[in-house]
Design a protein around this motif. Structure first.
Motif, short mmCIF file in Angstrom:
data_model
loop_
_atom_site.label_atom_id
_atom_site.label_comp_id
_atom_site.label_asym_id
_atom_site.label_seq_id
_atom_site.Cartn_x
_atom_site.Cartn_y
_atom_site.Cartn_z
N HIS A 71 47.57 -1.58 34.59
CA HIS A 71 47.24 -2.91 35.10
C HIS A 71 47.29 -4.01 34.05
O HIS A 71 47.43 -5.18 34.38
N ASP A 72 47.20 -3.66 32.77
CA ASP A 72 47.23 -4.67 31.71
C ASP A 72 48.64 -4.94 31.19
O ASP A 72 48.82 -5.56 30.15
N GLY A 73 49.67 -4.49 31.93
CA GLY A 73 51.04 -4.80 31.57
C GLY A 73 51.65 -3.87 30.53
O GLY A 73 52.58 -4.27 29.81
N LEU A 74 51.15 -2.64 30.46
CA LEU A 74 51.69 -1.67 29.50
C LEU A 74 52.25 -0.46 30.23
O LEU A 74 51.77 -0.07 31.30
N ALA A 75 53.27 0.15 29.63
CA ALA A 75 53.81 1.43 30.08
C ALA A 75 53.26 2.50 29.15
O ALA A 75 53.39 2.39 27.93
N VAL A 76 52.63 3.51 29.72
CA VAL A 76 51.87 4.48 28.94
C VAL A 76 52.48 5.87 29.07
O VAL A 76 52.75 6.34 30.19
N ALA A 77 52.71 6.53 27.95
CA ALA A 77 53.12 7.93 27.91
C ALA A 77 52.13 8.67 27.04
O ALA A 77 51.88 8.27 25.90
N GLY A 78 51.56 9.75 27.57
CA GLY A 78 50.57 10.50 26.80
C GLY A 78 50.61 11.97 27.12
O GLY A 78 51.06 12.37 28.20
N GLY A 79 50.15 12.78 26.17
CA GLY A 79 50.11 14.22 26.38
C GLY A 79 49.93 14.96 25.07
O GLY A 79 49.39 14.41 24.11
N GLN A 80 50.40 16.20 25.04
CA GLN A 80 50.30 17.05 23.86
C GLN A 80 51.61 17.82 23.69
O GLN A 80 52.29 18.09 24.67
N TRP A 81 51.92 18.20 22.46
CA TRP A 81 53.08 19.04 22.21
C TRP A 81 52.75 20.09 21.16
O TRP A 81 51.83 19.93 20.37
N GLN A 82 53.52 21.17 21.21
CA GLN A 82 53.40 22.27 20.24
C GLN A 82 54.78 22.66 19.76
O GLN A 82 55.74 22.64 20.52
N LEU A 83 54.86 23.04 18.50
CA LEU A 83 56.06 23.68 17.95
C LEU A 83 55.69 25.11 17.60
O LEU A 83 54.70 25.33 16.89
N ARG A 84 56.48 26.06 18.09
CA ARG A 84 56.22 27.48 17.81
C ARG A 84 57.46 28.10 17.17
O ARG A 84 58.59 27.76 17.50
N GLY A 85 57.21 29.04 16.27
CA GLY A 85 58.29 29.75 15.60
C GLY A 85 58.94 30.76 16.51
O GLY A 85 58.51 30.99 17.64
N ALA A 86 60.00 31.40 15.99
CA ALA A 86 60.73 32.38 16.78
C ALA A 86 59.84 33.56 17.19
O ALA A 86 60.08 34.20 18.22
N ASP A 87 58.79 33.82 16.40
CA ASP A 87 57.88 34.92 16.72
C ASP A 87 56.72 34.47 17.62
O ASP A 87 55.81 35.24 17.89
N GLY A 88 56.76 33.22 18.08
CA GLY A 88 55.70 32.71 18.95
C GLY A 88 54.52 32.13 18.21
O GLY A 88 53.59 31.61 18.83
N ARG A 89 54.54 32.20 16.89
CA ARG A 89 53.42 31.69 16.09
C ARG A 89 53.37 30.17 16.17
O ARG A 89 54.39 29.48 16.09
N LEU A 90 52.17 29.60 16.32
CA LEU A 90 52.00 28.16 16.37
C LEU A 90 52.25 27.57 15.00
O LEU A 90 51.61 27.93 14.01
N LEU A 91 53.21 26.65 14.91
CA LEU A 91 53.53 25.99 13.65
C LEU A 91 52.73 24.69 13.49
O LEU A 91 52.17 24.42 12.45
N THR A 92 52.71 23.90 14.53
CA THR A 92 51.97 22.64 14.52
C THR A 92 51.80 22.16 15.95
O THR A 92 52.55 22.55 16.85
N MET A 93 50.81 21.31 16.14
CA MET A 93 50.59 20.71 17.45
C MET A 93 49.95 19.35 17.25
O MET A 93 49.34 19.07 16.23
N ASP A 94 50.12 18.50 18.25
CA ASP A 94 49.56 17.16 18.15
C ASP A 94 49.53 16.54 19.55
O ASP A 94 50.24 16.99 20.46
#
Length: 200
Positions: free
Chosen positions: A138-161
């Motif tokens: 309503h204040d005239g902004l377009a908003v995109a929000g959420g979370q992401w993860q990067l995982r290695g080939a073995d499924g191990r969590l590398l980073t998230m934000d």
């Protein structure tokens, strides 16, 4: 004595059917449909022999976003799905395809592919994404929000934000909103691309 109910006459049935068909036709023909813009992308694409591989899973959308209509946030708690302004294709597919294209243009030494479980490699990184905001506000902004993860080939969590990108509309109306949402998605791609580089 209870009155006897007469069955509806043919003229009444025809009138109701005509009204119903008119309503369906007008509802279907009045909707304007939108595609997310391609966004800020270069022309260089990675070759089949690129050094790195990034697999992108289709994003998980919040339930209220997985709809045909473009969502507007009317105040701090109220959301509205537009009836006459709709996505031309499922939003999740547009976000996934647009993100892959944006990442490919930013990571020119990386093949960016849809994670369809057929493509694997010892250096592959997998991107998982959840989107819980992708709407006008309503204040005239377009908003995109959420979370992401990067995982290695073995499924191990590398980073998230998490991410929250707010982009001001250039003008009033749905076309301006869709373009601003596209610019928000550009910023999300910038942040993820930088995180992928840091994992090398």
């Amino acid at each position: 004595m209870r009155p006897r109910l007469q069955p509806p006459g043919p003229w009444l049935i025809a009138a109701v059917a005509a009204l119903w068909l008119t309503g369906c036709a007008s509802a279907g023909s009045s909707a304007t449909r939108y595609l997310l813009p391609e966004g800020n992308m270069g022309t260089t694409a990675a070759s089949d022999t690129a050094e790195h591989l990034l697999l992108v899973r289709p994003p998980r959308l919040a339930h209220y976003l997985d709809v045909d209509g473009i969502v507007l946030q009317l105040d701090d708690i109220t959301l509205n799905e537009a009836r006459e302004h709709q996505w031309a294709e499922a939003l999740g597919r547009q976000l996934e395809r647009g993100l892959r294209a944006r990442l490919a243009s930013r990571l020119t030494d990386t093949r960016v592919l849809l994670d369809d479980r057929n493509e694997r490699g010892t250096t592959a990184i997998t991107l998982r994404l959840e989107v819980d905001r992708f709407q006008g506000r309503h204040d005239g902004l377009a908003v995109a929000g959420g979370q992401w993860q990067l995982r290695g080939a073995d499924g191990r969590l590398l980073t998230m934000d998490g991410f929250l990108v707010e982009t001001e509309l250039d003008a009033d109306g749905y076309p301006a909103l869709v373009r601003a949402l596209g610019r928000s998605w550009d910023e999300v791609a910038d942040r993820i691309a930088e995180a992928v580089r840091r994992q090398r």
